[in-house]
Write a protein that holds these residues in place. Structure first.
Motif, short mmCIF file in Angstrom:
data_model
loop_
_atom_site.label_atom_id
_atom_site.label_comp_id
_atom_site.label_asym_id
_atom_site.label_seq_id
_atom_site.Cartn_x
_atom_site.Cartn_y
_atom_site.Cartn_z
N GLU A 183 0.85 -1.19 0.00
CA GLU A 183 0.00 0.00 0.00
C GLU A 183 0.88 1.24 0.00
O GLU A 183 2.00 1.24 0.51
CB GLU A 183 -0.91 0.00 1.23
CG GLU A 183 -0.16 -0.10 2.55
CD GLU A 183 -1.10 -0.15 3.73
OE1 GLU A 183 -2.29 0.20 3.56
OE2 GLU A 183 -0.65 -0.51 4.84
N GLN A 184 0.36 2.28 -0.56
CA GLN A 184 1.09 3.54 -0.69
C GLN A 184 0.87 4.36 0.59
O GLN A 184 -0.26 4.61 1.00
CB GLN A 184 0.57 4.30 -1.91
CG GLN A 184 1.44 5.44 -2.36
CD GLN A 184 0.86 6.12 -3.60
OE1 GLN A 184 -0.23 6.67 -3.57
NE2 GLN A 184 1.60 6.05 -4.68
N VAL A 185 1.98 4.76 1.24
CA VAL A 185 1.89 5.48 2.51
C VAL A 185 2.57 6.85 2.35
O VAL A 185 3.79 6.92 2.19
CB VAL A 185 2.56 4.69 3.65
CG1 VAL A 185 2.47 5.47 4.96
CG2 VAL A 185 1.92 3.33 3.79
N PRO A 186 1.81 7.93 2.39
CA PRO A 186 2.43 9.27 2.34
C PRO A 186 3.25 9.51 3.61
O PRO A 186 2.85 9.12 4.71
CB PRO A 186 1.24 10.22 2.26
CG PRO A 186 0.07 9.36 1.87
CD PRO A 186 0.35 8.00 2.42
N VAL A 187 4.39 10.16 3.47
CA VAL A 187 5.28 10.44 4.60
C VAL A 187 5.75 11.88 4.53
O VAL A 187 5.75 12.51 3.45
CB VAL A 187 6.49 9.49 4.63
CG1 VAL A 187 6.05 8.06 4.90
CG2 VAL A 187 7.27 9.57 3.32
#
Length: 366
Positions: free
Chosen positions: A310-314
């Motif tokens: 899954e794509q996780v913004p940081v």
């Protein structure tokens, strides 16, 4: 007759071919292997500073009197013993001064003998009432003055004798000559540094702290030290000393790191790195290869349930040489894809492996 049979045979062949194609098994979808890592403590929380191994005590040696250097008995890097002569001044002037004070002592001693005899005569005459009391008191005062003068000259002789011995500079203790700043024929003044001695015993690491970070450090803060001659091995230490003022050229503050790990194989002049755990910093970091961005917004790929990513913004901090600190968005127990992130897509199933190409069961780690 053959002409009438061909039209019937061709449709039959097509039916057989189509039925054969329908019996082939569907191709299996291969699962892409993905190298994964967990976030590590950020370099902002464990900063490193280059340093140099120094002696715990490194006194600057100097002559206590001025003069012309007539002999230099040691070189830089040479090991010396306590009380060993290091250099000498031209002794001519101090010897002349010593001779002068010796002559003054002899004159003062002769004068004292004279006034003592004079006082004794006046005392005898006073007992016979042949001189007045004032005349005897005058002879007594001359005797006391001569005695005090002799004591003064003897003290000056002791000073001159000490100065004659000061013409030879000696090592105060065992050690190594770290710096030499004198040559034969050079005229030096009293107190001018001639040698710097790296005394035997404890070793420390000298580092420079940047001005903007100086307020975060304090004396006694625990650190770890890695010697360049022994990479990968760290020794515990602490900040023993912090300079109260910045260097006027580099605008950095000098700090001395004392070892607390007992005997450390640190030699003078060796290079070292000091790792300091700053208070109030708990950020994590990921490899630069794990970070990507879309429309200027950085993100990473996190492996979730069923090994689907899954794509996780940081939110990230300043980039380092190999890692980037992650200020928000990740936990320490997350598993992040560390390579090939530009070919992944949300929901894709991967086979997690570590850097040694070993499969990782992420569900068992959670």
């Amino acid at each position: 007759m053959l002409r009438h049979a061909l039209p019937r045979a061709v449709p039959l062949c097509l039916v057989v071919l189509l039925s054969a194609c329908g019996q082939q098994e569907p191709a299996k979808i291969s699962i892409t292997p993905a190298m994964v890592v967990q976030p590590q403590p950020s370099a902002l929380a464990n900063q490193s500073y280059p340093g140099e191994v120094r002696a715990r005590f490194d006194p600057q040696l100097a002559f206590r009197i001025g003069g012309k250097v007539s002999k230099r008995l040691v070189d830089e890097g040479e090991r010396v013993k306590a009380n060993q002569p290091l250099a000498e001044l031209d002794p001519q002037d101090v010897r002349l001064q010593l001779d002068a004070t010796r002559a003054q002592v002899a004159a003062a001693q002769a004068n004292l003998n004279l006034v003592r005899a004079e006082r004794d005569r006046y005392k005898t005459l006073l007992d016979r009432q042949m001189v007045s009391r004032s005349q005897f008191d005058n002879a007594e005062n001359l005797y006391r003055s001569g005695e005090a003068r002799l004591q003064q000259i003897k003290a000056e002789q002791d000073v001159a004798s000490n100065q004659a011995s000061y013409a030879v500079l000696r090592a105060p203790q065992d050690g190594v000559i770290a710096q030499r700043q004198v040559e034969v024929g050079q005229v030096v003044s009293a107190g001018q540094t001639v040698f710097t001695l790296a005394a035997d015993g404890e070793r420390e690491v000298l580092i420079s702290l940047p001005e903007q970070d100086f307020g975060r450090f304090k004396i006694g803060l625990p650190v770890s030290v890695e010697l360049w001659s022994q990479p990968g091995q760290r020794f515990s230490g602490r900040i023993r000393e912090l300079s109260p003022s910045a260097d006027p050229k580099s605008r950095t503050f000098a700090a001395r790191i004392a070892f607390t790990a007992g005997k450390v194989p640190a030699e003078l002049g060796q290079s070292a790195r000091v790792f300091i755990q700053s208070e109030g910093h708990s950020q994590l970091s990921v490899p630069l290869s794990a970070l990507t961005a879309e429309n200027g917004a950085p993100y990473v790929w996190r492996v979730g349930q069923g090994n689907k990513i899954e794509q996780v913004p940081v939110r990230v901090g300043p980039f380092g040489e190999n890692t980037v600190p992650v200020l928000e968005g990740l936990n320490a127990d997350d598993w992040i894809v560390a390579a090939g992130v530009h070919v992944l897509h949300p929901g894709q199933e991967v086979r997690p492996i570590d850097r040694s190409n070993r499969t990782i069961n992420i569900s068992a780690k959670d």
